[in-house]
Design a protein around this motif. Structure first.
Motif, PDB file in Angstrom:
ATOM      1  N   ALA A  41       0.842  -1.193   0.000  1.00  0.00           N
ATOM      2  CA  ALA A  41       0.000   0.000   0.000  1.00  0.00           C
ATOM      3  C   ALA A  41       0.876   1.241   0.000  1.00  0.00           C
ATOM      4  O   ALA A  41       2.009   1.216   0.492  1.00  0.00           O
ATOM      5  CB  ALA A  41      -0.907   0.006   1.222  1.00  0.00           C
ATOM      6  N   LEU A  42       0.324   2.319  -0.538  1.00  0.00           N
ATOM      7  CA  LEU A  42       1.022   3.589  -0.630  1.00  0.00           C
ATOM      8  C   LEU A  42       0.140   4.698  -0.080  1.00  0.00           C
ATOM      9  O   LEU A  42      -1.048   4.771  -0.393  1.00  0.00           O
ATOM     10  CB  LEU A  42       1.355   3.897  -2.099  1.00  0.00           C
ATOM     11  N   LEU A  43       0.740   5.542   0.757  1.00  0.00           N
ATOM     12  CA  LEU A  43       0.109   6.785   1.192  1.00  0.00           C
ATOM     13  C   LEU A  43       0.922   7.933   0.610  1.00  0.00           C
ATOM     14  O   LEU A  43       2.159   7.887   0.617  1.00  0.00           O
ATOM     15  CB  LEU A  43       0.137   6.926   2.712  1.00  0.00           C
ATOM     16  N   PHE A  44       0.247   8.948   0.129  1.00  0.00           N
ATOM     17  CA  PHE A  44       0.910  10.170  -0.322  1.00  0.00           C
ATOM     18  C   PHE A  44       0.207  11.332   0.341  1.00  0.00           C
ATOM     19  O   PHE A  44      -1.008  11.479   0.211  1.00  0.00           O
ATOM     20  CB  PHE A  44       0.838  10.295  -1.847  1.00  0.00           C
ATOM     21  N   THR A  45       0.962  12.144   1.081  1.00  0.00           N
ATOM     22  CA  THR A  45       0.360  13.252   1.828  1.00  0.00           C
ATOM     23  C   THR A  45       0.499  14.590   1.120  1.00  0.00           C
ATOM     24  O   THR A  45       0.028  15.594   1.634  1.00  0.00           O
ATOM     25  CB  THR A  45       1.000  13.381   3.222  1.00  0.00           C
ATOM     26  N   GLY A  46       1.162  14.608  -0.004  1.00  0.00           N
ATOM     27  CA  GLY A  46       1.483  15.856  -0.673  1.00  0.00           C
ATOM     28  C   GLY A  46       2.923  16.241  -0.395  1.00  0.00           C
ATOM     29  O   GLY A  46       3.619  16.738  -1.267  1.00  0.00           O
ATOM     30  N   ALA A  47       3.379  15.976   0.817  1.00  0.00           N
ATOM     31  CA  ALA A  47       4.756  16.280   1.208  1.00  0.00           C
ATOM     32  C   ALA A  47       5.582  15.020   1.455  1.00  0.00           C
ATOM     33  O   ALA A  47       6.808  15.061   1.398  1.00  0.00           O
ATOM     34  CB  ALA A  47       4.768  17.152   2.457  1.00  0.00           C
ATOM     35  N   HIS A  48       4.906  13.904   1.745  1.00  0.00           N
ATOM     36  CA  HIS A  48       5.608  12.672   2.112  1.00  0.00           C
ATOM     37  C   HIS A  48       4.930  11.444   1.514  1.00  0.00           C
ATOM     38  O   HIS A  48       3.750  11.475   1.181  1.00  0.00           O
ATOM     39  CB  HIS A  48       5.648  12.514   3.644  1.00  0.00           C
ATOM     40  N   PHE A  49       5.720  10.386   1.432  1.00  0.00           N
ATOM     41  CA  PHE A  49       5.232   9.060   1.066  1.00  0.00           C
ATOM     42  C   PHE A  49       5.373   8.148   2.288  1.00  0.00           C
ATOM     43  O   PHE A  49       6.303   8.291   3.068  1.00  0.00           O
ATOM     44  CB  PHE A  49       6.090   8.425  -0.034  1.00  0.00           C
ATOM     45  N   ALA A  50       4.473   7.200   2.419  1.00  0.00           N
ATOM     46  CA  ALA A  50       4.624   6.066   3.330  1.00  0.00           C
ATOM     47  C   ALA A  50       4.190   4.859   2.508  1.00  0.00           C
ATOM     48  O   ALA A  50       3.163   4.903   1.829  1.00  0.00           O
ATOM     49  CB  ALA A  50       3.757   6.218   4.572  1.00  0.00           C
ATOM     50  N   GLN A  51       4.998   3.816   2.535  1.00  0.00           N
ATOM     51  CA  GLN A  51       4.674   2.651   1.710  1.00  0.00           C
ATOM     52  C   GLN A  51       5.046   1.374   2.441  1.00  0.00           C
ATOM     53  O   GLN A  51       6.083   1.292   3.091  1.00  0.00           O
ATOM     54  CB  GLN A  51       5.407   2.707   0.372  1.00  0.00           C
ATOM     55  N   ILE A  52       4.184   0.376   2.289  1.00  0.00           N
ATOM     56  CA  ILE A  52       4.451  -0.984   2.749  1.00  0.00           C
ATOM     57  C   ILE A  52       4.617  -1.847   1.509  1.00  0.00           C
ATOM     58  O   ILE A  52       3.794  -1.790   0.590  1.00  0.00           O
ATOM     59  CB  ILE A  52       3.287  -1.534   3.598  1.00  0.00           C
ATOM     60  N   LEU A  53       5.673  -2.627   1.500  1.00  0.00           N
ATOM     61  CA  LEU A  53       5.935  -3.571   0.411  1.00  0.00           C
ATOM     62  C   LEU A  53       6.013  -4.967   1.002  1.00  0.00           C
ATOM     63  O   LEU A  53       6.690  -5.176   2.011  1.00  0.00           O
ATOM     64  CB  LEU A  53       7.259  -3.236  -0.278  1.00  0.00           C
ATOM     65  N   VAL A 107       2.851  11.657   9.404  1.00  0.00           N
ATOM     66  CA  VAL A 107       3.928  11.065   8.613  1.00  0.00           C
ATOM     67  C   VAL A 107       5.171  11.935   8.702  1.00  0.00           C
ATOM     68  O   VAL A 107       6.286  11.427   8.841  1.00  0.00           O
ATOM     69  CB  VAL A 107       3.483  10.827   7.155  1.00  0.00           C
ATOM     70  N   ALA A 108       5.006  13.248   8.678  1.00  0.00           N
ATOM     71  CA  ALA A 108       6.148  14.164   8.826  1.00  0.00           C
ATOM     72  C   ALA A 108       6.828  13.949  10.171  1.00  0.00           C
ATOM     73  O   ALA A 108       8.066  13.966  10.263  1.00  0.00           O
ATOM     74  CB  ALA A 108       5.686  15.613   8.682  1.00  0.00           C
ATOM     75  N   ARG A 109       6.036  13.716  11.197  1.00  0.00           N
ATOM     76  CA  ARG A 109       6.587  13.493  12.528  1.00  0.00           C
ATOM     77  C   ARG A 109       7.406  12.208  12.578  1.00  0.00           C
ATOM     78  O   ARG A 109       8.420  12.125  13.274  1.00  0.00           O
ATOM     79  CB  ARG A 109       5.451  13.458  13.549  1.00  0.00           C
ATOM     80  N   VAL A 110       7.003  11.195  11.823  1.00  0.00           N
ATOM     81  CA  VAL A 110       7.762   9.946  11.771  1.00  0.00           C
ATOM     82  C   VAL A 110       9.175  10.210  11.244  1.00  0.00           C
ATOM     83  O   VAL A 110      10.159   9.725  11.789  1.00  0.00           O
ATOM     84  CB  VAL A 110       7.039   8.889  10.895  1.00  0.00           C
ATOM     85  N   LEU A 111       9.280  11.007  10.178  1.00  0.00           N
ATOM     86  CA  LEU A 111      10.595  11.320   9.626  1.00  0.00           C
ATOM     87  C   LEU A 111      11.441  12.139  10.593  1.00  0.00           C
ATOM     88  O   LEU A 111      12.656  12.003  10.613  1.00  0.00           O
ATOM     89  CB  LEU A 111      10.464  12.093   8.309  1.00  0.00           C
ATOM     90  N   ALA A 112      10.813  12.973  11.384  1.00  0.00           N
ATOM     91  CA  ALA A 112      11.538  13.840  12.312  1.00  0.00           C
ATOM     92  C   ALA A 112      11.820  13.174  13.657  1.00  0.00           C
ATOM     93  O   ALA A 112      12.496  13.756  14.498  1.00  0.00           O
ATOM     94  CB  ALA A 112      10.740  15.123  12.533  1.00  0.00           C
ATOM     95  N   SER A 113      11.336  11.962  13.859  1.00  0.00           N
ATOM     96  CA  SER A 113      11.496  11.281  15.148  1.00  0.00           C
ATOM     97  C   SER A 113      12.952  10.969  15.444  1.00  0.00           C
ATOM     98  O   SER A 113      13.709  10.599  14.549  1.00  0.00           O
ATOM     99  CB  SER A 113      10.711   9.965  15.162  1.00  0.00           C
ATOM    100  N   PRO A 114      13.336  11.100  16.707  1.00  0.00           N
ATOM    101  CA  PRO A 114      14.704  10.741  17.089  1.00  0.00           C
ATOM    102  C   PRO A 114      14.911   9.235  16.965  1.00  0.00           C
ATOM    103  O   PRO A 114      13.940   8.469  16.945  1.00  0.00           O
ATOM    104  CB  PRO A 114      14.792  11.197  18.546  1.00  0.00           C
ATOM    105  N   PRO A 115      16.170   8.798  16.907  1.00  0.00           N
ATOM    106  CA  PRO A 115      16.467   7.371  16.723  1.00  0.00           C
ATOM    107  C   PRO A 115      15.837   6.448  17.771  1.00  0.00           C
ATOM    108  O   PRO A 115      15.535   5.320  17.480  1.00  0.00           O
ATOM    109  CB  PRO A 115      17.991   7.308  16.810  1.00  0.00           C
ATOM    110  N   GLY A 116      15.573   6.919  18.972  1.00  0.00           N
ATOM    111  CA  GLY A 116      15.034   6.070  20.027  1.00  0.00           C
ATOM    112  C   GLY A 116      13.535   5.864  19.980  1.00  0.00           C
ATOM    113  O   GLY A 116      12.968   5.183  20.819  1.00  0.00           O
TER     114      GLY A 116
END
Length: 136
Positions: A41-53, A107-116
């Motif tokens: 599945a693919l999500l597109f937010t306009g600024a980001h993608f999230a995809q499961i393969l 989704v933007a927050r996921v990309l900005a999340s710290p490594p932990g």
């Protein structure tokens, strides 16, 4: 062995071209995924993608390398990669239900999340969101 890979990335598609670019991406991806026995599945937010393969490990690994070179996005971050007992998106070569603007900040927050950050929880949330959007 079957695996599932979930990633997020930042879109580099010019907003004025997004509708046509995503339609083309989905059409080509469905044909390629059918040939490679990939589901997802693919999500597109306009600024980001999230995809499961979902698919054979060697096939998904090769596809992820190709996706990593794709100039339509950057900041590709794998959230989760795990063995798969059975496919979640078994009926979808690529499930896509149009732009998902209402989850853009998440989704933007996921990309900005710290490594932990708890990636398993994030992966479950994104997967559940994709499943809900595809059954609308």
């Amino acid at each position: 062995m079957l695996i599932s890979t979930l990633y997020v990335s930042r879109s580099r598609i010019e907003p004025t071209r997004a509708t046509a670019a995503i339609a083309d991406l989905v059409e080509v991806s469905i044909a390629n995924n059918l040939r490679r026995d990939i589901t997802g599945a693919l999500l597109f937010t306009g600024a980001h993608f999230a995809q499961i393969l979902e698919g054979r490990e060697d096939v998904i690994t090769a596809l992820m390398k190709s996706i990593g070179r794709d100039e339509r996005h950057d900041q590709l971050t794998v959230i989760n990669q795990a063995p798969l007992k059975e496919r979640i998106f078994h009926d979808w070569a690529l499930a896509y239900n149009g732009p998902s603007l209402f989850i853009a900040r998440h989704v933007a927050r996921v990309l900005a999340s710290p490594p932990g950050v708890d990636k398993q929880r994030t992966a479950r949330w994104l997967t559940d969101t994709m499943l809900e959007l595809m059954t609308v």
